[in-house]
Motif scaffolding. Structure first.
Motif, PDB file in Angstrom:
ATOM      1  N   ARG A 112       1.031   5.770   5.977  1.00  0.00           N
ATOM      2  CA  ARG A 112       1.990   6.459   6.843  1.00  0.00           C
ATOM      3  C   ARG A 112       1.870   7.971   6.717  1.00  0.00           C
ATOM      4  O   ARG A 112       2.151   8.706   7.671  1.00  0.00           O
ATOM      5  CB  ARG A 112       3.410   6.027   6.473  1.00  0.00           C
ATOM      6  N   LYS A 113       1.472   8.434   5.544  1.00  0.00           N
ATOM      7  CA  LYS A 113       1.303   9.871   5.346  1.00  0.00           C
ATOM      8  C   LYS A 113       0.131  10.400   6.155  1.00  0.00           C
ATOM      9  O   LYS A 113       0.111  11.506   6.608  1.00  0.00           O
ATOM     10  CB  LYS A 113       1.075  10.186   3.859  1.00  0.00           C
ATOM     11  N   ASN A 137       3.878  -4.621  -4.900  1.00  0.00           N
ATOM     12  CA  ASN A 137       3.921  -3.182  -5.163  1.00  0.00           C
ATOM     13  C   ASN A 137       2.676  -2.477  -4.615  1.00  0.00           C
ATOM     14  O   ASN A 137       2.766  -1.371  -4.078  1.00  0.00           O
ATOM     15  CB  ASN A 137       4.032  -2.923  -6.671  1.00  0.00           C
ATOM     16  N   THR A 157       3.017  -2.185  -0.857  1.00  0.00           N
ATOM     17  CA  THR A 157       3.966  -1.127  -0.492  1.00  0.00           C
ATOM     18  C   THR A 157       3.345   0.252  -0.659  1.00  0.00           C
ATOM     19  O   THR A 157       3.482   1.126   0.206  1.00  0.00           O
ATOM     20  CB  THR A 157       5.232  -1.240  -1.373  1.00  0.00           C
ATOM     21  N   ALA A 158       2.661   0.462  -1.784  1.00  0.00           N
ATOM     22  CA  ALA A 158       2.022   1.757  -2.033  1.00  0.00           C
ATOM     23  C   ALA A 158       0.952   2.053  -0.989  1.00  0.00           C
ATOM     24  O   ALA A 158       0.814   3.191  -0.516  1.00  0.00           O
ATOM     25  CB  ALA A 158       1.422   1.773  -3.440  1.00  0.00           C
ATOM     26  N   THR A 159       0.193   1.027  -0.624  1.00  0.00           N
ATOM     27  CA  THR A 159      -0.859   1.215   0.385  1.00  0.00           C
ATOM     28  C   THR A 159      -0.256   1.566   1.743  1.00  0.00           C
ATOM     29  O   THR A 159      -0.736   2.455   2.450  1.00  0.00           O
ATOM     30  CB  THR A 159      -1.713  -0.067   0.504  1.00  0.00           C
ATOM     31  N   ARG A 160       0.836   0.877   2.116  1.00  0.00           N
ATOM     32  CA  ARG A 160       1.494   1.135   3.401  1.00  0.00           C
ATOM     33  C   ARG A 160       2.057   2.555   3.442  1.00  0.00           C
ATOM     34  O   ARG A 160       1.935   3.270   4.445  1.00  0.00           O
ATOM     35  CB  ARG A 160       2.601   0.110   3.618  1.00  0.00           C
ATOM     36  N   ASN A 161       2.672   2.999   2.344  1.00  0.00           N
ATOM     37  CA  ASN A 161       3.233   4.348   2.303  1.00  0.00           C
ATOM     38  C   ASN A 161       2.144   5.420   2.406  1.00  0.00           C
ATOM     39  O   ASN A 161       2.326   6.451   3.050  1.00  0.00           O
ATOM     40  CB  ASN A 161       4.024   4.539   1.011  1.00  0.00           C
ATOM     41  N   SER A 162       0.997   5.150   1.737  1.00  0.00           N
ATOM     42  CA  SER A 162      -0.087   6.132   1.791  1.00  0.00           C
ATOM     43  C   SER A 162      -0.677   6.230   3.194  1.00  0.00           C
ATOM     44  O   SER A 162      -1.071   7.311   3.628  1.00  0.00           O
ATOM     45  CB  SER A 162      -1.174   5.771   0.782  1.00  0.00           C
TER      46      SER A 162
END
Length: 457
Positions: A456-457, A446, A449-454
């Motif tokens: 991408r922003k 988790n 995933t959170a790090t990857r999404n941040s």
């Protein structure tokens, strides 16, 4: 051995001039000795007992001891144990005047503390193994025990023993920082001293007006300060930094045939700064508190001190005062021990077991009771010492559970980090419960995933 406050201070003793042994000197057997024949001859000259008998000058004796330690620290570390054992230890244990000479030296703590430090680097060929390090540590602790106990029984200067203890803690902090592992070394010193008294109670069986009772009464106040007014800390550029790197000694470059060691000077702990020693399991000072209660209750039988009253008028006032003080000590430390154990039990209740309504209710009730105990303990400590910072002491004790929970989260984060690193590099993962391991890997997934999404922003 270093200049306090100078972070770059180093110990670089001059190489000793080793020559042939004096005429008439008898060298010890070199069997199993790490010293060369020349080194044996050189250290054989440092017969402290002989120096004391031939010199009445305190300054000369002090210089003799100082030169001995300079020579020892300029030799390889794996030789220290042999040097201490053969040229210091036996004389110190057996001879009264050698103990006196050590205590007359104003810097004996600074000379001994480096023997408690462990090597910070991976051991190289010829350096000490783990067992040898432990033996050197235990031998040094024994030397501190002997000197502390001698001052307890023989010391006639009021407050002399308590000042000695405070200086020892200050030297530990100045040379090594006041991190968690250094606090553990201080705990070993405090516990070993109490056990030494418990094993040798004969002086306490004479009269209540013997110096040993007054000296012990004074030094127990140091234990109060250690429990509640010496939180682990380190000062860097004027800011508080928690130091958990442990206690180590850095080996510097070789200088001639002798290696030198350097030490970093840290700021000593602020004894007027309230705080309790905590880790992820709770209060860390329970073993010390248990040993204090054991000494007062079982070994010294404080509850029956009245049976030792001499009946002499000139001592009646002092005897009455000491009885009251030691009964108060026993009551206080029993309460402190129960409080520490209660804190740990409540913290464990909050972090283990199934999250049910009944468990939450029990925890809330226990937390309320602990808060009452914290208030009562603050009042007792305030009565013992009117100069304390009461608001900070309240903050330290009233938020003690929150502090433990924060440490538990830090510990869990470090554990997750180690597992993630080992998984990434294909190394063996430390042993954990399979359910806990599954929960940790889910948290790691988790988090990734959170790090990857941040990103991408």
């Amino acid at each position: 051995m270093h200049v306090a406050g100078d972070p770059g201070a180093r110990v670089v003793p001059p190489p000793p001039e080793i020559g042939p042994p004096d005429e008439g000197d008898t060298l010890k057997s070199l069997k199993n000795s790490p010293l060369t024949e020349q080194e044996e001859a050189y250290f054989a000259k440092f017969n402290i007992h002989k120096t004391i008998r031939t010199s009445q000058s305190k300054r000369q004796i002090d210089l003799h001891i100082e030169h001995f330690f300079k020579a020892m620290y300029s030799s390889e570390r794996h030789k220290w144990q042999y040097i201490l054992e053969n040229f210091i230890m036996m004389d110190l244990i057996m001879k009264h005047d050698v103990k006196q000479a050590f205590l007359q030296s104003e810097t004996w703590q600074e000379k001994l503390v480096p023997c408690l430090a462990r090597q910070s680097e991976q051991k190289a060929s010829g350096e000490m193994g783990k067992r040898d390090e432990q033996t050197l540590f235990a031998m040094t602790i024994n030397i501190f025990e002997v000197l502390f106990y001698f001052e307890l029984v023989e010391g006639e200067k009021p407050g002399g023993l308590s000042k000695m203890f405070k200086k020892t803690l200050r030297v530990l902090a100045q040379q090594c920082g006041w991190g968690f592992e250094v606090r553990m070394v201080a705990s070993v010193l405090l516990i070993s001293f109490l056990k030494k008294i418990g094993n040798q109670t004969r002086p306490f069986k004479r009269t209540l007006y013997d110096n040993c009772w007054s000296n012990l009464n004074d030094v127990l106040l140091v234990y109060d300060e250690f429990f509640f007014f010496s939180p682990c800390r380190r000062i860097t550029n004027g800011q508080d930094v928690e130091d958990r790197r442990g206690w180590s000694m850095r080996k510097s470059e070789k200088e001639g045939p002798w290696e030198s060691y350097s030490f970093t000077a840290y700021t000593a702990p602020l004894m007027n700064n309230p705080g309790v020693h905590l880790d992820a399991n709770g209060c860390a000072d329970i073993p010390i508190a248990e040993q204090v209660v054991l000494l007062l209750n079982r070994d010294l039988r404080v509850h029956s001190m009245k049976n030792k009253i001499s009946g002499e008028k000139q001592h009646a006032k002092l005897e009455k005062k000491l009885i009251d003080q030691f009964e108060a000590h026993l009551k206080f430390y029993t309460q402190v021990l129960m409080y520490f154990k209660r804190v740990n039990a409540v913290a464990k209740m909050a972090s283990s077991g199934k999250d049910t309504a009944e468990r939450r209710k029990n925890y809330q009730q226990s937390a309320k009771e602990l808060e009452k105990e914290s208030r009562a303990l603050v009042k007792i400590i305030e009565k013992k010492n009117k100069t304390i910072n009461k608001p900070k002491l309240k903050e330290a004790l009233y938020t003690i559970l929150d502090q433990i929970f924060a440490l538990q989260k830090q510990h869990q984060a470090h554990k997750l980090g180690r597992i993630a690193k080992n998984l990434y590099y294909g190394q063996q993962v430390e042993t954990v419960d399979w359910k806990e391991f599954g929960q940790m890997t889910m948290k790691l997934a988790n988090l990734a995933t959170a790090t990857r999404n941040s990103l991408r922003k």
